[in-house]
Design a protein around this motif. Structure first.
Motif, PDB file in Angstrom:
ATOM      1  N   ALA A 132      40.724  42.477  45.599  1.00 57.18           N
ATOM      2  CA  ALA A 132      41.333  41.141  45.545  1.00 57.18           C
ATOM      3  C   ALA A 132      40.533  40.218  44.641  1.00 57.18           C
ATOM      4  N   PHE A 133      39.222  40.387  44.624  1.00 59.38           N
ATOM      5  CA  PHE A 133      38.397  39.566  43.737  1.00 59.38           C
ATOM      6  C   PHE A 133      38.774  39.834  42.279  1.00 59.38           C
ATOM      7  N   GLY A 134      38.942  41.100  41.955  1.00 60.84           N
ATOM      8  CA  GLY A 134      39.299  41.467  40.576  1.00 60.84           C
ATOM      9  C   GLY A 134      40.634  40.876  40.152  1.00 60.84           C
ATOM     10  N   GLU A 135      41.614  40.957  41.043  1.00 62.38           N
ATOM     11  CA  GLU A 135      42.946  40.404  40.723  1.00 62.38           C
ATOM     12  C   GLU A 135      42.885  38.892  40.562  1.00 62.38           C
ATOM     13  N   THR A 136      42.101  38.254  41.399  1.00 61.26           N
ATOM     14  CA  THR A 136      41.983  36.795  41.308  1.00 61.26           C
ATOM     15  C   THR A 136      41.286  36.391  40.014  1.00 61.26           C
ATOM     16  N   ALA A 137      40.191  37.079  39.699  1.00 57.38           N
ATOM     17  CA  ALA A 137      39.429  36.743  38.481  1.00 57.38           C
ATOM     18  C   ALA A 137      40.307  36.861  37.235  1.00 57.38           C
ATOM     19  N   LYS A 138      41.242  37.808  37.253  1.00 51.99           N
ATOM     20  CA  LYS A 138      42.170  37.942  36.111  1.00 51.99           C
ATOM     21  C   LYS A 138      42.996  36.681  35.919  1.00 51.99           C
ATOM     22  N   THR A 139      43.406  36.084  37.037  1.00 55.08           N
ATOM     23  CA  THR A 139      44.233  34.878  36.914  1.00 55.08           C
ATOM     24  C   THR A 139      43.401  33.692  36.415  1.00 55.08           C
ATOM     25  N   CYS A 140      42.122  33.664  36.780  1.00 56.29           N
ATOM     26  CA  CYS A 140      41.232  32.604  36.243  1.00 56.29           C
ATOM     27  C   CYS A 140      41.133  32.772  34.740  1.00 56.29           C
ATOM     28  N   LYS A 141      40.842  34.025  34.344  1.00 54.42           N
ATOM     29  CA  LYS A 141      40.584  34.321  32.935  1.00 54.42           C
ATOM     30  C   LYS A 141      41.818  34.072  32.061  1.00 54.42           C
ATOM     31  N   ALA A 142      42.987  34.417  32.588  1.00 54.34           N
ATOM     32  CA  ALA A 142      44.216  34.253  31.801  1.00 54.34           C
ATOM     33  C   ALA A 142      44.379  32.795  31.349  1.00 54.34           C
ATOM     34  N   CYS A 143      44.172  31.879  32.272  1.00 46.92           N
ATOM     35  CA  CYS A 143      44.329  30.460  31.917  1.00 46.92           C
ATOM     36  C   CYS A 143      43.188  29.967  31.040  1.00 46.92           C
ATOM     37  N   HIS A 144      41.976  30.453  31.324  1.00 42.23           N
ATOM     38  CA  HIS A 144      40.844  30.025  30.481  1.00 42.23           C
ATOM     39  C   HIS A 144      41.056  30.484  29.051  1.00 42.23           C
TER      40      HIS A 144
END
Ligand code: ASC
Length: 149
Positions: A132-144
């Protein structure tokens, strides 16, 4: 204000929910609010990341406490992206305003993944947390990548 009106006003504000209550005196306050929300969220997300990547020992209780904070914080910054902040000097790219609906969708995706992250933390299982951490971090990175200088 009459007492009855004050009560109705208070009930309306509560019913409208937290983000709608975030009203700002000046555009600079909205920027400060959203940056502060992200800062607090990142601190607690980082503690989960340390456990997910083995840099810190896994402690289920610590993970749960941090994930709960991340979930609350994830809902807050969005109210600070008010149109009157558009021309202030921040790291937000012009694309975020030009594609505001897409930007908002990215935020909603992050909030949804964070909710799953919190649910994963509650299982007390490190593998669930890692995924779940990995999936969440992807969403942070996408917007950044798309919207942050
Ligand atoms: C963090 C943090 C972010 C995200 C991002 C994920 O811990 O502060 O902004 O993860 O780096 O790619």
């Amino acid at each position: 204000m009459k007492k009855s009106f004050r009560l109705i006003l208070a009930a309306t504000l509560v019913a409208a929910g937290v983000p709608a209550m975030a009203q700002f005196q000046k555009p600079e306050d909205a920027v400060k609010y959203r940056q502060a929300s992200f800062t607090v969220m990142a601190a607690h997300f980082g503690r989960l990341g340390a456990m997910a990547t083995g840099k810190a020992p896994f402690d289920a209780k610590v993970a749960q406490d941090n994930a709960a904070i991340v979930e609350v914080m994830s809902k807050l910054p969005w109210a600070g992206f008010t149109p009157d902040t558009q021309n202030l000097k921040t790291r937000v790219k012009a694309e975020a305003w030009a594609e505001k609906a897409k930007f908002d969708q990215g935020g909603e995706k992050m909030v949804a993944e964070v909710a799953k992250l919190n649910a994963a933390a509650k299982t007390g299982n490190l593998d669930n947390l890692k995924a779940a951490f990995g999936e969440t971090a992807k969403t942070c990175k996408a917007c950044h990548d798309a919207y942050r200088e």
